[in-house]
Design a protein around this motif. Sequence first.
Motif, PDB file in Angstrom:
ATOM      1  N   SER A   4       0.950  -1.131  -0.045  1.00  9.20           N
ATOM      2  CA  SER A   4       0.034   0.106  -0.030  1.00  9.20           C
ATOM      3  C   SER A   4       1.023   1.241   0.035  1.00  9.20           C
ATOM      4  CB  SER A   4      -0.866   0.090   1.251  1.00  9.20           C
ATOM      5  OG  SER A   4      -0.176   0.219   2.468  1.00  9.20           O
ATOM      6  N   ALA A   5       0.132   2.349  -0.478  1.00  6.00           N
ATOM      7  CA  ALA A   5       0.973   3.541  -0.179  1.00  6.00           C
ATOM      8  C   ALA A   5       1.476   3.961   1.197  1.00  6.00           C
ATOM      9  CB  ALA A   5       0.099   4.713  -0.868  1.00  6.00           C
ATOM     10  N   LEU A   6       0.868   3.584   2.060  1.00  6.44           N
ATOM     11  CA  LEU A   6       1.104   3.945   3.377  1.00  6.44           C
ATOM     12  C   LEU A   6       2.674   3.126   3.751  1.00  6.44           C
ATOM     13  CD1 LEU A   6       1.015   4.987   6.294  1.00  6.44           C
ATOM     14  CD2 LEU A   6      -0.543   3.272   6.762  1.00  6.44           C
ATOM     15  N   GLN A   7       2.415   1.707   3.202  1.00 10.92           N
ATOM     16  CA  GLN A   7       3.461   0.941   3.536  1.00 10.92           C
ATOM     17  C   GLN A   7       4.839   1.458   2.880  1.00 10.92           C
ATOM     18  OE1 GLN A   7       1.716  -2.494   2.069  1.00 10.92           O
ATOM     19  NE2 GLN A   7       1.815  -3.672   4.283  1.00 10.92           N
ATOM     20  N   ALA A  36      14.386   3.299  -6.201  1.00 14.17           N
ATOM     21  CA  ALA A  36      13.107   3.079  -6.927  1.00 14.17           C
ATOM     22  C   ALA A  36      11.996   3.144  -5.717  1.00 14.17           C
ATOM     23  CB  ALA A  36      13.275   1.539  -7.206  1.00 14.17           C
ATOM     24  N   LEU A  37      12.309   2.984  -4.656  1.00 13.98           N
ATOM     25  CA  LEU A  37      11.205   2.846  -3.574  1.00 13.98           C
ATOM     26  C   LEU A  37      10.691   4.513  -3.538  1.00 13.98           C
ATOM     27  CD1 LEU A  37       9.821   1.691  -0.964  1.00 13.98           C
ATOM     28  CD2 LEU A  37      11.736   2.493   0.197  1.00 13.98           C
ATOM     29  N   CYS A  38      11.735   5.279  -3.421  1.00 12.35           N
ATOM     30  CA  CYS A  38      11.368   6.966  -3.634  1.00 12.35           C
ATOM     31  C   CYS A  38      10.565   7.140  -4.918  1.00 12.35           C
ATOM     32  CB  CYS A  38      12.713   7.724  -3.415  1.00 12.35           C
ATOM     33  SG  CYS A  38      13.460   7.460  -1.699  1.00 12.35           S
ATOM     34  N   LEU A  39      10.991   6.792  -5.977  1.00 11.27           N
ATOM     35  CA  LEU A  39      10.161   7.155  -6.915  1.00 11.27           C
ATOM     36  C   LEU A  39       8.786   6.479  -7.168  1.00 11.27           C
ATOM     37  CD1 LEU A  39      10.095   8.228  -9.893  1.00 11.27           C
ATOM     38  CD2 LEU A  39      11.334   6.288 -10.770  1.00 11.27           C
ATOM     39  N   GLY A  40       8.664   5.280  -6.577  1.00  8.61           N
ATOM     40  CA  GLY A  40       7.452   4.751  -6.652  1.00  8.61           C
ATOM     41  C   GLY A  40       6.451   5.338  -5.811  1.00  8.61           C
ATOM     42  N   LEU A  41       6.804   5.890  -4.609  1.00 11.21           N
ATOM     43  CA  LEU A  41       6.181   6.629  -3.797  1.00 11.21           C
ATOM     44  C   LEU A  41       5.592   7.986  -4.446  1.00 11.21           C
ATOM     45  CD1 LEU A  41       4.415   6.969  -1.156  1.00 11.21           C
ATOM     46  CD2 LEU A  41       6.639   8.075  -0.213  1.00 11.21           C
ATOM     47  N   ALA A  42       6.583   8.714  -5.106  1.00 11.14           N
ATOM     48  CA  ALA A  42       6.236   9.875  -5.470  1.00 11.14           C
ATOM     49  C   ALA A  42       5.261   9.948  -6.794  1.00 11.14           C
ATOM     50  CB  ALA A  42       7.493  10.610  -6.004  1.00 11.14           C
ATOM     51  N   GLY A  44       3.005   7.322  -7.021  1.00 15.20           N
ATOM     52  CA  GLY A  44       1.835   6.965  -6.371  1.00 15.20           C
ATOM     53  C   GLY A  44       1.032   8.126  -6.086  1.00 15.20           C
ATOM     54  N   VAL A  45       1.852   9.205  -5.302  1.00 17.14           N
ATOM     55  CA  VAL A  45       1.076  10.436  -4.877  1.00 17.14           C
ATOM     56  C   VAL A  45       0.776  11.347  -5.925  1.00 17.14           C
ATOM     57  CG1 VAL A  45       1.699  12.398  -3.680  1.00 17.14           C
ATOM     58  CG2 VAL A  45       2.270  10.257  -2.595  1.00 17.14           C
ATOM     59  N   THR A  46       1.359  11.271  -6.999  1.00 16.12           N
ATOM     60  CA  THR A  46       1.000  12.018  -8.248  1.00 16.12           C
ATOM     61  C   THR A  46       0.081  11.553  -8.752  1.00 16.12           C
ATOM     62  OG1 THR A  46       3.440  12.710  -8.638  1.00 16.12           O
ATOM     63  CG2 THR A  46       1.768  12.663 -10.471  1.00 16.12           C
ATOM     64  N   GLU A  47      -0.303  10.325  -8.794  1.00 16.79           N
ATOM     65  CA  GLU A  47      -1.352   9.592  -9.708  1.00 16.79           C
ATOM     66  C   GLU A  47      -2.662   9.741  -8.666  1.00 16.79           C
ATOM     67  OE1 GLU A  47      -0.560   5.611 -10.047  1.00 16.79           O
ATOM     68  OE2 GLU A  47       1.034   5.717 -11.603  1.00 16.79           O
ATOM     69  N   THR A  48      -2.708   9.851  -7.427  1.00 22.95           N
ATOM     70  CA  THR A  48      -3.747  10.142  -6.654  1.00 22.95           C
ATOM     71  C   THR A  48      -4.056  11.383  -6.683  1.00 22.95           C
ATOM     72  OG1 THR A  48      -2.914   8.357  -5.134  1.00 22.95           O
ATOM     73  CG2 THR A  48      -4.411  10.005  -4.285  1.00 22.95           C
ATOM     74  N   LEU A  49      -3.218  12.359  -6.488  1.00 21.61           N
ATOM     75  CA  LEU A  49      -3.238  13.783  -6.833  1.00 21.61           C
ATOM     76  C   LEU A  49      -4.147  14.241  -8.076  1.00 21.61           C
ATOM     77  CD1 LEU A  49      -0.221  15.367  -5.047  1.00 21.61           C
ATOM     78  CD2 LEU A  49      -2.701  15.056  -4.138  1.00 21.61           C
ATOM     79  N   GLU A  50      -3.659  13.378  -9.168  1.00 20.83           N
ATOM     80  CA  GLU A  50      -4.336  13.848 -10.628  1.00 20.83           C
ATOM     81  C   GLU A  50      -5.752  13.058 -10.405  1.00 20.83           C
ATOM     82  OE1 GLU A  50      -1.348  11.958 -13.106  1.00 20.83           O
ATOM     83  OE2 GLU A  50      -0.184  13.858 -13.124  1.00 20.83           O
ATOM     84  N   ARG A  51      -5.906  12.069  -9.997  1.00 26.32           N
ATOM     85  CA  ARG A  51      -7.238  11.299 -10.078  1.00 26.32           C
ATOM     86  C   ARG A  51      -8.144  12.125  -8.991  1.00 26.32           C
ATOM     87  NH1 ARG A  51      -5.946   6.393  -8.887  1.00 26.32           N
ATOM     88  NH2 ARG A  51      -5.381   6.795  -6.723  1.00 26.32           N
ATOM     89  N   ASP A  52      -7.606  12.552  -7.929  1.00 29.65           N
ATOM     90  CA  ASP A  52      -8.494  13.464  -7.147  1.00 29.65           C
ATOM     91  C   ASP A  52      -8.989  14.827  -7.901  1.00 29.65           C
ATOM     92  OD1 ASP A  52      -8.401  11.621  -5.322  1.00 29.65           O
ATOM     93  OD2 ASP A  52      -6.838  12.904  -3.990  1.00 29.65           O
ATOM     94  N   ALA A  53      -7.996  15.491  -8.638  1.00 29.04           N
ATOM     95  CA  ALA A  53      -8.174  16.622  -9.255  1.00 29.04           C
ATOM     96  C   ALA A  53      -9.156  16.388 -10.447  1.00 29.04           C
ATOM     97  CB  ALA A  53      -6.991  17.188  -9.782  1.00 29.04           C
ATOM     98  N   GLN A  54      -9.142  15.291 -11.053  1.00 27.36           N
ATOM     99  CA  GLN A  54      -9.978  15.052 -12.207  1.00 27.36           C
ATOM    100  C   GLN A  54     -11.515  14.936 -11.537  1.00 27.36           C
ATOM    101  OE1 GLN A  54      -8.621  11.807 -14.421  1.00 27.36           O
ATOM    102  NE2 GLN A  54      -7.040  12.928 -15.637  1.00 27.36           N
TER     103      GLN A  54
END
Length: 57
Positions: A4-7, A36-42, A44-54
Amino acid sequence: MMPSALQVARAMAQVLRTKLGVLDTEEIRLTREEAALCLGLAEGVTETLERDAQQDR
């Protein structure tokens, strides 16, 4: 199963906390896995924010 994003956030925070805990060094080096861990989190956050904005439109 994907973590999960939290993990991922907790894992990234632990990696960075450990690296930043070495106070006598000016540079911090990440392994490919750590980066890769840092990039994956970044991403994931980007995708979530973009989805929320839409959804807000």
